[in-house]
Design a protein around this motif. Sequence first.
Motif, PDB file in Angstrom:
ATOM      1  N   ALA A   6       0.827  -1.209   0.000  1.00 36.18           N
ATOM      2  CA  ALA A   6       0.000   0.000   0.000  1.00 36.18           C
ATOM      3  C   ALA A   6       0.863   1.262   0.000  1.00 36.18           C
ATOM      4  O   ALA A   6       0.558   2.235  -0.688  1.00 36.18           O
ATOM      5  N   LYS A   7       1.950   1.224   0.756  1.00 36.28           N
ATOM      6  CA  LYS A   7       2.856   2.368   0.822  1.00 36.28           C
ATOM      7  C   LYS A   7       3.487   2.638  -0.544  1.00 36.28           C
ATOM      8  O   LYS A   7       3.580   3.774  -0.988  1.00 36.28           O
ATOM      9  N   GLN A   8       3.887   1.572  -1.221  1.00 33.53           N
ATOM     10  CA  GLN A   8       4.537   1.720  -2.523  1.00 33.53           C
ATOM     11  C   GLN A   8       3.547   1.968  -3.652  1.00 33.53           C
ATOM     12  O   GLN A   8       3.925   2.433  -4.718  1.00 33.53           O
ATOM     13  N   LYS A   9       2.277   1.614  -3.420  1.00 35.46           N
ATOM     14  CA  LYS A   9       1.222   1.762  -4.432  1.00 35.46           C
ATOM     15  C   LYS A   9       1.625   1.142  -5.762  1.00 35.46           C
ATOM     16  O   LYS A   9       1.378   1.704  -6.823  1.00 35.46           O
ATOM     17  N   GLN A  10       2.263  -0.012  -5.672  1.00 35.94           N
ATOM     18  CA  GLN A  10       2.667  -0.719  -6.880  1.00 35.94           C
ATOM     19  C   GLN A  10       1.956  -2.066  -6.924  1.00 35.94           C
ATOM     20  O   GLN A  10       1.775  -2.706  -5.895  1.00 35.94           O
ATOM     21  N   PRO A  11       1.559  -2.493  -8.107  1.00 37.37           N
ATOM     22  CA  PRO A  11       0.902  -3.788  -8.224  1.00 37.37           C
ATOM     23  C   PRO A  11       1.873  -4.923  -7.908  1.00 37.37           C
ATOM     24  O   PRO A  11       3.090  -4.753  -7.976  1.00 37.37           O
ATOM     25  N   ALA A  12       1.321  -6.070  -7.539  1.00 29.64           N
ATOM     26  CA  ALA A  12       2.151  -7.235  -7.249  1.00 29.64           C
ATOM     27  C   ALA A  12       1.338  -8.501  -7.483  1.00 29.64           C
ATOM     28  O   ALA A  12       0.135  -8.525  -7.236  1.00 29.64           O
ATOM     29  N   VAL A  13       2.015  -9.520  -7.968  1.00 36.09           N
ATOM     30  CA  VAL A  13       1.427 -10.852  -8.060  1.00 36.09           C
ATOM     31  C   VAL A  13       2.172 -11.705  -7.043  1.00 36.09           C
ATOM     32  O   VAL A  13       3.399 -11.803  -7.077  1.00 36.09           O
ATOM     33  N   ILE A  14       1.399 -12.289  -6.121  1.00 34.23           N
ATOM     34  CA  ILE A  14       1.982 -13.105  -5.059  1.00 34.23           C
ATOM     35  C   ILE A  14       1.493 -14.531  -5.243  1.00 34.23           C
ATOM     36  O   ILE A  14       0.282 -14.790  -5.157  1.00 34.23           O
ATOM     37  N   ALA A  15       2.424 -15.423  -5.521  1.00 35.43           N
ATOM     38  CA  ALA A  15       2.106 -16.830  -5.751  1.00 35.43           C
ATOM     39  C   ALA A  15       2.380 -17.611  -4.469  1.00 35.43           C
ATOM     40  O   ALA A  15       3.503 -17.648  -3.992  1.00 35.43           O
ATOM     41  N   PHE A  16       1.333 -18.217  -3.913  1.00 36.43           N
ATOM     42  CA  PHE A  16       1.455 -18.997  -2.685  1.00 36.43           C
ATOM     43  C   PHE A  16       1.603 -20.473  -3.006  1.00 36.43           C
ATOM     44  O   PHE A  16       0.890 -21.019  -3.847  1.00 36.43           O
ATOM     45  N   PHE A  17       2.521 -21.123  -2.286  1.00 36.26           N
ATOM     46  CA  PHE A  17       2.771 -22.555  -2.414  1.00 36.26           C
ATOM     47  C   PHE A  17       2.663 -23.173  -1.024  1.00 36.26           C
ATOM     48  O   PHE A  17       3.148 -22.596  -0.055  1.00 36.26           O
ATOM     49  N   GLY A  18       2.058 -24.329  -0.948  1.00 38.76           N
ATOM     50  CA  GLY A  18       1.930 -25.011   0.336  1.00 38.76           C
ATOM     51  C   GLY A  18       0.637 -25.796   0.371  1.00 38.76           C
ATOM     52  O   GLY A  18      -0.346 -25.424  -0.268  1.00 38.76           O
TER      53      GLY A  18
END
Length: 151
Positions: A25-37
């Motif tokens: 939120a601070k960076q206001k940059q998009p991100a794709v977070i891939a979760f494994f488990g």
Amino acid sequence: MKKEFITLSAAETEAAGEKLGKELAKQKQPAVIAFFGGMGMGKTAFVRGLCRGVGYKGEVSSPTFAIVQEYHGSGLSLYHFDMYRIEGAMDLESTGFYDYPLDEGVFAIEWSENIVSELPAGCLRITIERLSDAARQITIEGDERFADLGD
């Protein structure tokens, strides 16, 4: 970047997610977070914290049956995908995944092992492993913006 740390409860796992969400939120940059488990590792707990961190105040639930849940916070929108029943690119196409703006907002993708070949280059990879009933080892790999997350 590779960062490893241990959480000792679901609340600590959520707190780690919240810390990452606040940074996003601070960076206001998009991100794709891939979760494994595997099942019951704490992926959804982490995403609950992630949602709080981006400013979403409501309830967060697993998107297992809906495939995707959308959470619109005060800063960034978060799209929470569950790929448990997805078996590759053809199935992924039918979910509408490619219709979402990957270059806008945060994409939290559970069961990413089912769509590895379809993940965008440079995504943040989070692996959660069970150490005991409550303890988890969380490994974050990828984007250097988050090197301090486990500190």
